[in-house]
Design a protein around this motif. Structure first.
Motif, short mmCIF file in Angstrom:
data_model
loop_
_atom_site.label_atom_id
_atom_site.label_comp_id
_atom_site.label_asym_id
_atom_site.label_seq_id
_atom_site.Cartn_x
_atom_site.Cartn_y
_atom_site.Cartn_z
N GLU A 1 0.86 -1.19 0.00
CA GLU A 1 0.00 0.00 0.00
C GLU A 1 0.89 1.23 0.00
OE1 GLU A 1 -3.60 2.21 2.45
OE2 GLU A 1 -3.01 0.18 3.00
N MET A 2 0.59 2.12 -0.91
CA MET A 2 1.34 3.37 -1.04
C MET A 2 0.46 4.49 -0.51
SD MET A 2 3.97 2.09 -2.66
CE MET A 2 4.91 3.12 -3.75
N HIS A 3 1.01 5.35 0.29
CA HIS A 3 0.25 6.46 0.84
C HIS A 3 0.37 7.67 -0.08
CE1 HIS A 3 -0.49 4.00 4.29
NE2 HIS A 3 0.81 3.81 4.42
N GLY B 1 6.65 5.03 -16.41
CA GLY B 1 7.47 5.44 -17.55
C GLY B 1 8.94 5.34 -17.22
N LEU B 2 9.66 6.43 -17.43
CA LEU B 2 11.12 6.45 -17.24
C LEU B 2 11.55 7.03 -15.89
CD1 LEU B 2 12.14 7.66 -20.80
CD2 LEU B 2 12.31 5.34 -19.87
N GLN B 3 10.63 7.61 -15.15
CA GLN B 3 10.99 8.32 -13.92
C GLN B 3 11.73 7.43 -12.92
OE1 GLN B 3 10.95 11.49 -13.46
NE2 GLN B 3 11.55 11.50 -11.32
N LEU B 4 11.25 6.22 -12.71
CA LEU B 4 11.89 5.33 -11.74
C LEU B 4 13.36 5.10 -12.09
CD1 LEU B 4 11.41 3.54 -9.23
CD2 LEU B 4 10.88 1.66 -10.80
N GLY B 5 13.64 4.84 -13.36
CA GLY B 5 15.02 4.63 -13.80
C GLY B 5 15.91 5.84 -13.58
N LEU C 1 8.04 8.87 -2.59
CA LEU C 1 6.81 9.65 -2.76
C LEU C 1 6.43 10.37 -1.48
CD1 LEU C 1 4.82 7.11 -4.93
CD2 LEU C 1 5.68 9.34 -5.68
N ASN C 2 6.62 9.72 -0.33
CA ASN C 2 6.32 10.37 0.95
C ASN C 2 7.26 11.55 1.22
OD1 ASN C 2 4.20 8.62 1.48
ND2 ASN C 2 5.42 7.26 2.76
N LYS C 3 8.52 11.38 0.84
CA LYS C 3 9.51 12.45 1.03
C LYS C 3 9.15 13.65 0.14
CE LYS C 3 13.64 11.28 -0.16
NZ LYS C 3 15.05 10.87 -0.33
N ASN C 4 8.77 13.38 -1.11
CA ASN C 4 8.38 14.46 -2.02
C ASN C 4 7.11 15.15 -1.54
OD1 ASN C 4 10.56 14.02 -3.62
ND2 ASN C 4 9.45 13.11 -5.30
N PRO D 1 14.09 -7.93 -4.95
CA PRO D 1 14.36 -6.66 -5.62
C PRO D 1 13.09 -5.82 -5.84
CG PRO D 1 15.57 -8.42 -6.69
CD PRO D 1 14.64 -9.07 -5.71
N LEU D 2 11.96 -6.48 -6.08
CA LEU D 2 10.70 -5.74 -6.24
C LEU D 2 10.23 -5.15 -4.91
CD1 LEU D 2 8.72 -8.05 -8.68
CD2 LEU D 2 10.14 -6.07 -9.21
N VAL D 3 10.49 -5.87 -3.83
CA VAL D 3 10.16 -5.35 -2.50
C VAL D 3 10.98 -4.09 -2.24
CG1 VAL D 3 10.30 -5.83 -0.01
CG2 VAL D 3 9.51 -7.62 -1.58
N VAL D 4 12.27 -4.14 -2.56
CA VAL D 4 13.14 -2.97 -2.36
C VAL D 4 12.65 -1.80 -3.22
CG1 VAL D 4 15.48 -2.07 -2.70
CG2 VAL D 4 15.14 -4.32 -1.67
N LEU D 5 12.29 -2.05 -4.49
CA LEU D 5 11.79 -0.98 -5.36
C LEU D 5 10.47 -0.40 -4.86
CD1 LEU D 5 12.57 -2.20 -8.99
CD2 LEU D 5 13.57 -0.24 -7.79
N ALA D 6 9.59 -1.25 -4.34
CA ALA D 6 8.31 -0.77 -3.83
C ALA D 6 8.51 0.08 -2.57
CB ALA D 6 7.38 -1.95 -3.54
N GLU D 7 9.34 -0.40 -1.67
CA GLU D 7 9.61 0.36 -0.43
C GLU D 7 10.30 1.68 -0.77
OE1 GLU D 7 8.59 -0.10 2.60
OE2 GLU D 7 7.82 -2.13 2.46
N PHE D 8 11.23 1.63 -1.74
CA PHE D 8 11.89 2.85 -2.19
C PHE D 8 10.85 3.84 -2.72
CE2 PHE D 8 13.00 5.13 -6.06
CZ PHE D 8 13.86 6.08 -5.53
N GLY D 9 9.96 3.37 -3.58
CA GLY D 9 8.93 4.24 -4.16
C GLY D 9 8.06 4.87 -3.09
#
Length: 163
Positions: A10-12, A24-28, A153-156, A141-149
């Motif tokens: 779940e993303m807040h 798109g390309l933003q994550l990369g 997003l919360n920081k932004n 690796p997907l868990v790490v990418l999801a937690e990173f995201g």
């Protein structure tokens, strides 16, 4: 042999913001600076973030598979309406280990006005003579990418609120 691993988080943040990052390309663009323990480089080979886009991912040592430090992946599906993006490894990485398919899918589902679900999936197919290599596939690796995201997003969001 066909296999699949999945992860949901779940993303807040609104689904539209999560999709802006993953669709798109933003994550990369942000993972190299923010996740150096996973990525050394992400190079755009061709495309604009839509279907047909090709990226070369250079991983930090030990992230991918022991014999490989990079792969090329192609965006095979980008559905902005349903918020689904699929990429497939087209060179290197798991293909060098007898996999005939290695697909990653990100799907963003709206949960509420300020909440969404990021579902990350790996689908793979491996040749019969290489089935022991299926144990190398990990959702981590997907868990790490999801937690990173989620953190990104919360920081932004916090930065926007203080301005």
């Amino acid at each position: 042999m066909f296999g699949k691993v999945e992860h949901e988080l779940e993303m807040h943040a609104p689904a539209s913001e999560v999709w802006d990052l993953y669709g798109g390309l933003q994550l990369g663009k942000v993972v190299v600076a923010e996740l150096p323990q996973m990525f050394e480089k992400v190079d755009l080979i061709q495309g604009d973030g839509g279907p047909g886009t090709v990226l070369k991912l250079t991983f930090a040592p030990g992230v991918l598979v022991p014999e490989s430090t990079s792969n090329k992946e192609k965006f095979t599906k980008v559905d902005n309406k349903k918020r689904i993006k699929e990429t497939e490894v087209i060179e290197g990485g798991y293909l060098d280990l007898g996999f005939t398919l290695f697909r990653v899918r990100f799907e963003v589902t709206e949960k509420g006005e300020e909440s969404s679900i990021l579902k990350s999936t790996i689908e793979y197919e491996v040749k019969e003579e290489n089935t022991s290599n299926a144990s190398l596939v990990s959702v981590q690796p997907l868990v790490v990418l999801a937690e990173f995201g989620k953190t990104y997003l919360n920081k932004n969001k916090a930065a926007k609120e203080t301005n």
